[in-house]
Design a protein around this motif. Structure first.
Motif, short mmCIF file in Angstrom:
data_model
loop_
_atom_site.label_atom_id
_atom_site.label_comp_id
_atom_site.label_asym_id
_atom_site.label_seq_id
_atom_site.Cartn_x
_atom_site.Cartn_y
_atom_site.Cartn_z
N SER A 224 0.83 -1.21 0.00
CA SER A 224 0.00 0.00 0.00
C SER A 224 0.86 1.25 0.00
O SER A 224 0.58 2.22 -0.73
N ALA A 225 1.91 1.24 0.81
CA ALA A 225 2.80 2.40 0.88
C ALA A 225 3.47 2.66 -0.47
O ALA A 225 3.58 3.82 -0.91
N SER A 226 3.89 1.61 -1.14
CA SER A 226 4.53 1.78 -2.45
C SER A 226 3.55 2.32 -3.48
O SER A 226 3.91 3.18 -4.30
N HIS A 228 0.93 4.18 -2.85
CA HIS A 228 0.68 5.58 -2.49
C HIS A 228 1.80 6.48 -3.00
O HIS A 228 1.56 7.56 -3.56
N GLN A 229 3.04 6.02 -2.77
CA GLN A 229 4.20 6.84 -3.10
C GLN A 229 4.40 7.00 -4.60
O GLN A 229 4.91 8.02 -5.06
N ASP A 230 4.02 6.00 -5.37
CA ASP A 230 4.25 6.05 -6.81
C ASP A 230 3.02 5.56 -7.57
O ASP A 230 2.89 4.37 -7.86
N PRO A 231 2.13 6.47 -7.91
CA PRO A 231 0.90 6.10 -8.63
C PRO A 231 1.15 5.55 -10.04
O PRO A 231 0.23 5.00 -10.65
N SER A 232 2.40 5.66 -10.53
CA SER A 232 2.68 5.15 -11.87
C SER A 232 2.78 3.62 -11.91
O SER A 232 2.79 3.02 -12.99
N ILE A 233 2.87 2.99 -10.74
CA ILE A 233 2.91 1.52 -10.69
C ILE A 233 1.59 0.99 -11.22
O ILE A 233 0.53 1.27 -10.68
N ASP A 234 1.67 0.21 -12.30
CA ASP A 234 0.43 -0.32 -12.89
C ASP A 234 0.36 -1.85 -12.85
O ASP A 234 -0.57 -2.45 -13.38
N VAL A 236 1.46 -5.15 -9.98
CA VAL A 236 2.10 -5.71 -8.79
C VAL A 236 2.27 -7.20 -9.03
O VAL A 236 1.30 -7.91 -9.26
N VAL A 237 3.52 -7.66 -8.98
CA VAL A 237 3.81 -9.08 -9.14
C VAL A 237 4.26 -9.64 -7.79
O VAL A 237 5.24 -9.16 -7.21
N LYS A 249 -5.88 -6.57 -1.86
CA LYS A 249 -6.40 -5.74 -0.77
C LYS A 249 -5.76 -4.35 -0.79
O LYS A 249 -6.45 -3.32 -0.63
N SER A 250 -4.45 -4.30 -1.02
CA SER A 250 -3.73 -3.02 -1.06
C SER A 250 -4.22 -2.15 -2.22
O SER A 250 -4.39 -0.93 -2.07
N VAL A 251 -4.42 -2.77 -3.38
CA VAL A 251 -4.90 -2.03 -4.55
C VAL A 251 -6.26 -1.41 -4.27
O VAL A 251 -6.52 -0.24 -4.61
N LYS A 252 -7.13 -2.16 -3.63
CA LYS A 252 -8.47 -1.65 -3.34
C LYS A 252 -8.42 -0.54 -2.29
O LYS A 252 -9.13 0.47 -2.40
N GLU A 253 -7.59 -0.74 -1.26
CA GLU A 253 -7.49 0.25 -0.19
C GLU A 253 -6.93 1.59 -0.69
O GLU A 253 -7.35 2.66 -0.23
N THR A 254 -5.99 1.52 -1.61
CA THR A 254 -5.35 2.74 -2.11
C THR A 254 -6.04 3.29 -3.36
O THR A 254 -5.63 4.33 -3.87
N ARG A 255 -7.04 2.56 -3.84
CA ARG A 255 -7.74 2.93 -5.08
C ARG A 255 -6.78 3.06 -6.25
O ARG A 255 -6.93 3.92 -7.13
N SER A 256 -5.78 2.20 -6.23
CA SER A 256 -4.80 2.19 -7.30
C SER A 256 -5.40 1.55 -8.55
O SER A 256 -6.33 0.73 -8.47
#
Length: 338
Positions: A224-226, A228-234, A236-237, A249-256
């Motif tokens: 989640s922290a990553s 938040h810090q970098d919205p360009s991440i499209d 997660v592996v 869960k992290s993607v949903k929480e951060t609305r990434s």
């Protein structure tokens, strides 16, 4: 790699016509059994006295609560039941602890040891001690680049570098641009090879994130922290099924807007692929790894067989599981074998 003969191979010589004649007389007399080895040595095919069951120790670097190793154990247990083996499973994520478990198996006079090589350097000594004691050792899951140098007879697993490169190519096809590769155990050669493989073929940016895989809350928070810090991440592996679910869960929480892909599979991950929460999974078939490792020791002790001739690994992956083909493995995942 020179393959030594299996224990007791020198004792299994043909006795020619004398044995044939003795067998014929034996069959004519009521109560004479065909069990046991020719010549009445009192040992079974695996060299155990009095027909005692063969003992095999499966020693892994699995962390407590990691469901991945349940699949490995299930495969090993099925092979053990088929072959009449007394199987002992032990695990320790700490390299020194795992090395101690291998030495315990040697002291217990195991007939064979199957071991993971996530930290190959720590296993060198114990494997050498097993070989000196005449105990065959096979490798599985981790250490594909180290098993021969370690003196292991055979290896069953996935070439993690190849698998990682395949994931990188797949991400290129999905038009990803910035990938966060989450390593949940620092120093594990298999996990490091996966992310290195992704980086090698992926045309975009690959960023490594190290997280403590023994604490799922920490893993979720780190991802989640990553994000938040970098919205360009499209993308997660992750390198394990439960970590992929944490990433979802992290993607949903951060609305990434990032997508999630992973290595490894379980029934919950299958459901996530079906739902579309996870794009794909790389299946290395842990059940098969456990099964083949135990069965290989039985085959070696009873018939001198060495899979791959002792010079090539037996590959159990990679295979991609996507929304298109997930139904084909869903039943087995529900049964806890995929």
């Amino acid at each position: 790699m020179n393959t030594p003969p299996p224990p007791d191979a020198s004792r299994r010589t043909a006795r020619g016509t004398a044995v044939a004649a003795a067998t014929a007389v034996c069959l004519l007399l009521a109560g004479c059994s065909g069990g046991g080895e020719a010549g009445g040595s009192g040992k079974d095919a695996a060299g155990r006295p009095g027909g005692a069951r063969m003992k095999v120790a499966l020693v892994t670097h699995g962390a407590p609560g990691d469901a991945y190793w349940d699949l490995v154990q299930k495969g090993a247990q099925v092979a053990a039941a088929k072959d009449g083996i007394d199987l002992t499973y032990a695990n320790d994520a700490d390299p020194a602890g795992q090395a101690k478990l291998v030495r315990d198996a040697i002291r217990d006079k195991a007939d064979g040891i199957a071991v993971t090589l996530a930290k190959p350097e720590a296993m060198k000594g114990p494997i050498a001690e097993a070989r000196a004691a005449g105990i065959p050792v096979v490798g599985l899951n981790s250490g594909i680049d180290a098993w021969q140098a370690e003196g292991v007879l055979e290896y069953f697993g996935q070439d993690e570098s190849v698998a990682g490169r395949a994931v990188g190519e797949k991400l290129n096809g999905l038009k990803a641009r910035h990938t966060l590769c989450v390593i949940h155990e620092r120093g594990n050669v298999a996990l490091e090879a996966r992310c290195a493989g992704v980086k090698k073929t992926f045309g975009g940016q690959t960023q490594m994130l190290y997280a403590d895989g023994t604490d799922m809350d920490t893993v979720t928070a780190s991802i989640s922290a990553s994000l938040h810090q970098d919205p360009s991440i499209d993308e997660v592996v992750t390198l394990g099924a439960q970590y992929a679910l944490a990433a979802v869960k992290s993607v949903k929480e951060t609305r990434s807007k990032a997508h999630v892909a992973t290595f490894d599979l379980n029934k919950d991950l299958v459901a996530a692929v079906r739902k579309g929460d996870v794009q794909f999974a790389v299946d290395q078939q842990p059940y098969l790894q456990g099964y083949l490792a135990v069965d290989a020791l039985w085959l070696y002790r009873t018939n001198g067989n060495v899979s791959g001739g002792g010079v090539a690994p037996v590959l159990t992956g990679p295979a991609f599981v996507t929304k298109k083909n997930v139904a084909a493995v869903a039943k087995y995942a529900a049964d806890g074998t995929r």
